[in-house]
Scaffold this motif. Structure first.
Motif, PDB file in Angstrom:
ATOM      1  N   ARG A 152      45.308  81.368  55.815  1.00 21.45           N
ATOM      2  CA  ARG A 152      45.932  82.670  55.679  1.00 21.45           C
ATOM      3  C   ARG A 152      46.829  82.926  56.864  1.00 21.45           C
ATOM      4  N   HIS A 153      47.937  83.626  56.468  1.00 20.84           N
ATOM      5  CA  HIS A 153      48.922  83.825  57.387  1.00 20.84           C
ATOM      6  C   HIS A 153      49.728  85.011  56.833  1.00 20.84           C
ATOM      7  N   GLY A 154      49.761  86.205  57.804  1.00 28.06           N
ATOM      8  CA  GLY A 154      50.652  87.531  57.338  1.00 28.06           C
ATOM      9  C   GLY A 154      49.610  87.987  56.107  1.00 28.06           C
ATOM     10  N   ARG A 155      50.527  88.115  55.059  1.00 26.07           N
ATOM     11  CA  ARG A 155      50.196  88.879  53.883  1.00 26.07           C
ATOM     12  C   ARG A 155      49.734  87.767  52.862  1.00 26.07           C
ATOM     13  N   TRP A 156      49.758  86.323  53.432  1.00 26.04           N
ATOM     14  CA  TRP A 156      49.664  85.232  52.320  1.00 26.04           C
ATOM     15  C   TRP A 156      48.170  84.435  52.484  1.00 26.04           C
ATOM     16  N   ARG A 157      47.598  84.201  51.334  1.00 27.18           N
ATOM     17  CA  ARG A 157      46.470  83.496  51.535  1.00 27.18           C
ATOM     18  C   ARG A 157      46.236  82.244  50.347  1.00 27.18           C
ATOM     19  N   HIS A 158      46.042  81.120  50.993  1.00 29.89           N
ATOM     20  CA  HIS A 158      45.944  79.983  50.046  1.00 29.89           C
ATOM     21  C   HIS A 158      44.507  79.426  50.009  1.00 29.89           C
ATOM     22  N   THR A 159      44.435  79.073  48.771  1.00 29.52           N
ATOM     23  CA  THR A 159      42.993  78.759  48.506  1.00 29.52           C
ATOM     24  C   THR A 159      43.172  77.562  47.810  1.00 29.52           C
ATOM     25  N   GLY A 160      42.505  76.385  48.113  1.00 26.46           N
ATOM     26  CA  GLY A 160      42.453  75.093  47.335  1.00 26.46           C
ATOM     27  C   GLY A 160      40.921  74.777  47.139  1.00 26.46           C
ATOM     28  N   GLU A 161      40.604  74.259  46.088  1.00 25.46           N
ATOM     29  CA  GLU A 161      39.241  73.667  45.520  1.00 25.46           C
ATOM     30  C   GLU A 161      39.507  72.402  44.709  1.00 25.46           C
ATOM     31  N   GLY A 162      38.524  71.580  44.770  1.00 28.37           N
ATOM     32  CA  GLY A 162      38.280  70.547  44.153  1.00 28.37           C
ATOM     33  C   GLY A 162      36.949  69.939  43.865  1.00 28.37           C
ATOM     34  N   GLU A 163      36.764  69.020  43.159  1.00 31.53           N
ATOM     35  CA  GLU A 163      35.336  68.378  42.842  1.00 31.53           C
ATOM     36  C   GLU A 163      35.812  66.950  42.174  1.00 31.53           C
ATOM     37  N   TYR A 164      34.765  65.982  42.531  1.00 33.91           N
ATOM     38  CA  TYR A 164      34.770  64.883  41.486  1.00 33.91           C
ATOM     39  C   TYR A 164      33.103  64.420  41.264  1.00 33.91           C
ATOM     40  N   ASN A 165      33.212  64.284  39.858  1.00 30.83           N
ATOM     41  CA  ASN A 165      31.682  63.965  39.477  1.00 30.83           C
ATOM     42  C   ASN A 165      31.736  62.642  38.760  1.00 30.83           C
ATOM     43  N   ARG A 166      30.831  61.781  38.970  1.00 31.21           N
ATOM     44  CA  ARG A 166      30.612  60.473  38.185  1.00 31.21           C
ATOM     45  C   ARG A 166      29.102  60.149  38.101  1.00 31.21           C
ATOM     46  N   GLU A 167      28.768  59.800  37.007  1.00 33.09           N
ATOM     47  CA  GLU A 167      27.423  59.263  36.761  1.00 33.09           C
ATOM     48  C   GLU A 167      27.297  58.328  35.613  1.00 33.09           C
ATOM     49  N   VAL A 168      26.461  57.325  36.331  1.00 33.05           N
ATOM     50  CA  VAL A 168      26.043  56.133  35.634  1.00 33.05           C
ATOM     51  C   VAL A 168      24.795  56.026  35.293  1.00 33.05           C
ATOM     52  N   GLN A 169      24.261  55.538  33.856  1.00 36.23           N
ATOM     53  CA  GLN A 169      23.080  55.384  33.318  1.00 36.23           C
ATOM     54  C   GLN A 169      22.970  54.099  32.862  1.00 36.23           C
ATOM     55  N   ASP A 170      22.012  53.309  33.354  1.00 37.86           N
ATOM     56  CA  ASP A 170      21.848  51.830  32.901  1.00 37.86           C
ATOM     57  C   ASP A 170      23.395  51.187  32.624  1.00 37.86           C
ATOM     58  N   GLU A 171      24.193  51.156  33.879  1.00 38.60           N
ATOM     59  CA  GLU A 171      25.455  50.589  33.678  1.00 38.60           C
ATOM     60  C   GLU A 171      26.482  51.228  32.703  1.00 38.60           C
TER      61      GLU A 171
END
Length: 264
Positions: A152-171
């Motif tokens: 945040r600076h002055g009247r501005w606000r920046h928001t960043g989000e992210g995610e990574y998901n990986r699942e392996v069952q019996d290869e």
């Protein structure tokens, strides 16, 4: 012997940082160190004897510092002071050459070191990492990474989000996707803001392989302090879908978004 003693003193002085900032408290205590930041009602001072110490701003009687600091008496404008000088109880003097200015401590909302490009930039964020590794009748490996960051600076606000998901069952890969989101807020008043938001999700397993959402709309910040934050926003969205077989779809929608954090 004398020359050795002087040499040791010189080396010690060169390797020891000068603690030029002082904070006087209402209970009579005094702390010396380097002021790092004041924000959200908390003053952070770096000391040699106790590391980083957080002080409730309401307990500060006055303070002084010989470093250049940006002092903000509202959320949007600030004054760069060459140094701070102790004043009467509940006050501090901003020293700027021939025109020093004494202000009430209660009127100060933020004190920070000026940044090279954006002077009043304040950044915070967190990263989460989870691993679930099971060996049973069905072997499962599950990896999850997520992050959230706000600047945040002055009247501005920046928001960043992210995610990574990986699942392996019996290869065999059963989950493999990632998501990123960016939001830009422009505060019109202390509470009301206008937001633009971009969300993108990529999935390598499901039929819906790509999702893109672009939205804009007003929002209201109920509070944002050292104990947490709560805001509501309404968005008019344009959503685009792409499927694994090459098909595409899009539609418009209206959404409500809320963001609540409470620090225990």
């Amino acid at each position: 012997m004398l020359s050795r003693t002087l040499l040791c003193l010189a080396v010690f002085s060169a390797s020891t940082p000068l603690l030029a900032d002082t904070v006087w408290l209402k209970n009579g205590d005094k702390l010396s160190g380097k002021i790092s930041l004041f924000d959200g009602g908390k003053l952070l001072i770096q000391t040699q004897y106790a590391g980083a110490v957080t002080i409730d701003w309401k307990q500060v009687k006055t303070l002084e510092s010989d470093q250049e600091l940006l002092v903000k008496q509202d959320a949007y404008t600030g004054e760069k002071a060459k140094s701070l000088t102790a004043a009467d109880d509940g006050k501090v003097t901003l020293a700027n050459g021939e025109a020093p200015k004494t202000v009430e401590l209660a009127s100060i909302q933020q004190i920070l070191k000026p940044k090279p490009v954006v002077e009043d930039l304040v950044w915070k964020g967190n990263v989460g990492l989870a691993l679930d590794y099971q060996r049973a009748e069905k072997d499962t490996d599950d990896y999850d990474i997520d992050f959230k960051t706000t600047a945040r600076h002055g009247r501005w606000r920046h928001t960043g989000e992210g995610e990574y998901n990986r699942e392996v069952q019996d290869e065999q890969v059963t989950t493999n996707n990632w998501r990123a989101e960016y939001a830009l807020d422009r505060f019109l008043t202390d509470k009301w803001f206008w937001q633009g938001r971009l969300n993108y999700k990529r999935d390598y397993v499901e039929e819906l392989s790509r999702q893109r959402v672009v939205g804009t709309g007003p929002g209201y910040q109920f509070w944002d302090d050292e104990l947490g934050a709560f805001s509501l926003g309404s968005l008019l969205n344009r959503t685009d879908y792409e499927y694994s077989d090459g098909g595409k779809d899009n539609f418009y929608s209206v959404a409500m978004k809320w963001d609540y954090n409470r620090y225990l």
